[in-house]
Design a protein around this motif. Sequence first.
Motif, PDB file in Angstrom:
ATOM      1  N   LYS A   1       0.843  -1.197   0.000  1.00 55.76           N
ATOM      2  CA  LYS A   1       0.000   0.000   0.000  1.00 55.76           C
ATOM      3  C   LYS A   1       0.883   1.255   0.000  1.00 55.76           C
ATOM      4  O   LYS A   1       1.642   1.473   0.941  1.00 55.76           O
ATOM      5  CB  LYS A   1      -0.905   0.007   1.226  1.00 55.76           C
TER       6      LYS A   1
ATOM      7  N   GLU B   1      -7.776  -2.057  -6.314  1.00 56.17           N
ATOM      8  CA  GLU B   1      -8.442  -2.226  -5.020  1.00 56.17           C
ATOM      9  C   GLU B   1      -7.622  -3.115  -4.093  1.00 56.17           C
ATOM     10  O   GLU B   1      -7.531  -2.858  -2.892  1.00 56.17           O
ATOM     11  CB  GLU B   1      -9.843  -2.798  -5.223  1.00 56.17           C
TER      12      GLU B   1
ATOM     13  N   LYS C   1      -4.861  -0.981  -2.722  1.00 55.73           N
ATOM     14  CA  LYS C   1      -5.353   0.000  -1.738  1.00 55.73           C
ATOM     15  C   LYS C   1      -5.586  -0.628  -0.368  1.00 55.73           C
ATOM     16  O   LYS C   1      -5.430   0.029   0.659  1.00 55.73           O
ATOM     17  CB  LYS C   1      -6.641   0.645  -2.236  1.00 55.73           C
ATOM     18  N   HIS C   2      -5.973  -1.892  -0.338  1.00 58.87           N
ATOM     19  CA  HIS C   2      -6.315  -2.547   0.931  1.00 58.87           C
ATOM     20  C   HIS C   2      -5.182  -3.431   1.452  1.00 58.87           C
ATOM     21  O   HIS C   2      -5.399  -4.279   2.313  1.00 58.87           O
ATOM     22  CB  HIS C   2      -7.590  -3.380   0.755  1.00 58.87           C
TER      23      HIS C   2
END
Length: 631
Positions: A52, A76, A79-80
């Motif tokens: 990240k 995604e 991002k996580h």
Amino acid sequence: MATSHLVVTFCATAGKNGEDLGVDEEQVVLFVYLLFDVLNCKVVAVQQHYVKPQPSETTETVLTEECKTETGLNEEAVKHSQPLEHILDEFDRFLSSKGVHPEHGGKSFCVLTDGQLHLRQCLHPEASNKNISLPSYLYKFYDIRKEFKKFYKTDSIPNIKAMLDYLGLQEDNSVEYGIRQCQEMANVLHRLINDGHVFGEPEIINERLEPGICSKSDIVDDNHVVRARGLPWQSSDQDIARFFKGLNIAKGGVALCLSPQGRRNGEALVRLENEQNRDLALKRHKHHIGQRYIEVYKATGKDFVNVAGGSNSEAQAFLSRGGQVIIRMRGLPFTATAQQVLEFFAREPSVSVLDGEEGILFVHYPDGRSTGDAFVLLASEEDAVSALKKHREIMGTRYIELFKSTTAEVQQVLNRSMDPRNPEPQETPLPAILTQLTPQSQLPYIPQSLITSGTRRDCIRLRNIPGGAQVTDILTFLGEFSQFIIFQGVHMVYTAQGEPSGEAFIQMDSEESAQLTAINRNKRPIVFAQKKRIIDVIQCSGEDMNLVLTNGIPTTSIPSPPQIPFIQRPILSQAAPTLIPTSLPSLQPATLPIAHLPQHLQTAAFQPTMMSAPLAAAAPRPAYFPQIVYW
């Protein structure tokens, strides 16, 4: 071979990858590692982690389209994921669990990468920017490209695909991007070891810049030197080494360039260990230190020796004492002694100078007179932090400036001070304020238009300055941009009643300097009396400033001095009222002291601007007088 395992390591960033990895300063978003057992020539395990990145202030998008196309990464998922420091901790635990961590009694291992970029241009610079301490095993590695070329004696191997083609091996497109890269490197490793290749000594990445001394007689390879431009003026050699983190700089290989006045000019020459590191350094062009981008260009060995080389035996003896940090002192009293310097550093917070008086080097002119500069050796970075807290403390009646210095700067300053071709600047110390106040009758008349004129936009206007601020506060606020101010170019603006107007007018050495200063310092805070004030910094011309000072009334409408003869008041006497002649016949134009404008203005006064007709004798005091300026 000495190592029993190799850890194949691969990184991908959110921007450019492949041969351009790291050139755009994008953060790591993928970290993959594969453990290869050399003795049994097999893969033990492979792990992949999304990383990240730190959030951006300008965009919510994490991955560029170029990155998505090349790597196929899912935004995604990135991002996580966890930040880089957590992934490196996970990597460390993986090594321990597989019994190869050197600090936990494991077998020996070494990192292996495809080329130089993954560690030198990607992982090390980012870890430095995020203040992440990397483990020692990430400071040595094998480059599979070099090992392949050395064993198979071929030069046309730019990447893993070329190695696979050379060996007749097939690419594997069935797995994810990062894992595929590591597995293909493992296939090449398997073939190398089976064909009899033996790994020798790994490449080393320097952890820190080592001190060193350069002589005028040294020969430096032209392919080992770069010039860095646009550096913050307070940068030390360690700051510059940190900018080039991951690359190997030669001992004493950072030389800060000085202006003719002996001040740092925002440039440095950097000597790398070899041509490969020099080429990687050139890829740092327009990378950043803070908010400033740094330009990096090729330079020559002669450029470096001219700046860093020295032949002064006193400097050589001083530098050979081996201090970890050098502090430059500037503004010392000309009669300062080594004992006074030791007492200066003995104040709280106390700092010990290495070797006592022997660790102090005063700078002198050829005739033996002091320049007001000295260099001091300290034993550690911790001592340097404490010492720099004494910046602008007083010795005698003078405040002392302190900066971290370098071996190259010591030689450069000594060379210049002892060179008869560089004469001492003709500067005279400022007398006490009271002695500056010339008698009223002797003051020359200097029209405002001679100070603030011209259409070149090489000036800046500061607004909202705190009332008690002095010129030194403004210089501190401008920081590194103050180096562009011309001699005696700072003009504080006062009202006719002698009160600060909250504005200043500053003349710069070029329009580009004025523009750069306005862009970087506008709407920045100045700290004064423990309070912050936001300062407006506006680029302008002399004529623009003239309109400000005259409230927009053109100077062409003002009668000439013989028509309105006014006597100037002392520029430092703020409390005194503006003096107006009470009787015109007693002042004839021929007797007025008209100044022939000198090279540097010593005083400045301006005629009132609300008068459009000559005054009658005993005229009443006008309601308005213009602001005045002093440097």
